[in-house]
Design a protein around this motif. Structure first.
Motif, PDB file in Angstrom:
ATOM      1  N   LEU A  24      20.155 -41.103  12.824  1.00 31.86           N
ATOM      2  CA  LEU A  24      20.191 -39.651  12.912  1.00 31.86           C
ATOM      3  C   LEU A  24      20.584 -39.169  14.303  1.00 31.86           C
ATOM      4  N   LYS A  28      23.700 -36.745  14.849  1.00 30.38           N
ATOM      5  CA  LYS A  28      23.485 -35.385  15.362  1.00 30.38           C
ATOM      6  C   LYS A  28      24.220 -35.145  16.676  1.00 30.38           C
ATOM      7  N   SER A 126      19.340 -33.882   7.660  1.00 29.92           N
ATOM      8  CA  SER A 126      18.448 -34.653   8.516  1.00 29.92           C
ATOM      9  C   SER A 126      16.988 -34.336   8.193  1.00 29.92           C
TER      10      SER A 126
END
Length: 291
Positions: A24, A28, A126
């Protein structure tokens, strides 16, 4: 669940968090740069810090498995509690950082262009992943009785809230409500701080040998009902990592032989092990006072 299986289950939960946080954070940071979202990019840096916290918890779990030695006659189980404290401190620092970022955004200049809507999609995706990881780790924490993994699970939930806040901020910027982003950051930062404080207080309570009085009363009543036990003179318990250590003083008929008194003590130990999975019950036997 066997003791070894419980510890392996807790370690698996910590490793799951590390792996998910790694994926993640990379996604991101890239999405934040490509779609022009400071919120998503900051959330990516937040997940990188979570890797450190989850790694510390995992290391604490590995240390807790080490057997007793000359310097640690009770073993290393409390290393897991120390890792919970570390996770609480890191969560609190994240909460404070989210709050301060929200305040800076509230009084700072507006961005010239709003982030791409795909940034909000990344944030929501997410959040969905982290809620799933939170559910898995919470279930594992309950099955393994692991305070460290419970702290990781709460951190997972905090990260899901941060991502939801980022999505709200992006939506607000696109709708012409720039104040929505800092407001969401302030609320979410406060929630993260509250969760960190709860983890800290629970762990500190355990490290200072605090124990649930109601649960202790249940143990006392059950032991008092064992055949041959005339009275429970004293009972206390504490946590060593995710294991309960119970110490109880019982009174028996003063005319019983040592062997018979020992059988009663063994029955108390079996009861606590079979009914409550307490593997360390120390029973002290005293003769009942003659009236």
């Amino acid at each position: 669940m066997k003791k070894v299986d419980r510890k392996q289950g807790a370690e698996a939960g910590a490793l799951l968090s590390i792996f998910v946080y790694l994926l993640l954070s990379i996604g991101k940071l890239l999405a934040g740069a490509v779609f022009g979202s400071d919120a998503v990019e900051a959330d990516g840096w937040n997940n990188l810090s979570d890797i450190i916290a989850s790694s510390a918890v995992y290391i604490g779990m590995k240390i807790a498995k080490k057997p007793r030695d000359c310097n640690h006659p009770y073993g290393h189980s409390r290393a897991e509690n120390i890792s919970s404290l570390l996770a609480a401190f890191l969560m609190m620092s994240i909460g404070i950082d989210v709050i301060t970022s929200g305040i800076r955004s509230l009084f700072g200049k507006e961005k010239a262009t709003a982030p791409d809507v795909l940034a909000a999609v990344v944030a929501l995706a997410s959040a969905a992943v982290m809620i799933g990881v939170y559910a898995i780790n919470r279930r594992l924490a309950r099955r393994t009785n692991s305070m460290a993994l419970a702290a990781v699970a709460k951190d997972n939930l905090s990260d899901a809230l941060v991502s939801i806040g980022a999505a709200i901020g992006i939506a607000g910027a696109r709708l012409g409500w720039p104040w929505l982003d800092p407001l969401a950051a302030l609320v979410i930062g406060a929630m993260i701080g509250k969760t960190a404080w709860e983890v800290f207080m629970e762990t500190a309570h355990t490290l200072t040998d605090g124990f649930d009085e109601q649960q202790l009363a249940v143990y006392k009543d059950e032991i008092a009902a064992v055949s041959g036990v005339r009275d429970v003179a004293d009972i206390k318990a504490r946590m060593l990592g995710n294991d309960i250590v119970l110490e109880v003083t019982i009174r028996v008929d003063s005319h019983l032989t040592v062997a018979k008194s020992h059988e009663i003590a063994d029955e108390v130990e079996r009861l606590m092990r079979n009914r409550h999975n307490i593997r360390a019950t120390h029973v002290h036997v005293e003769p009942e006072a003659v009236r």
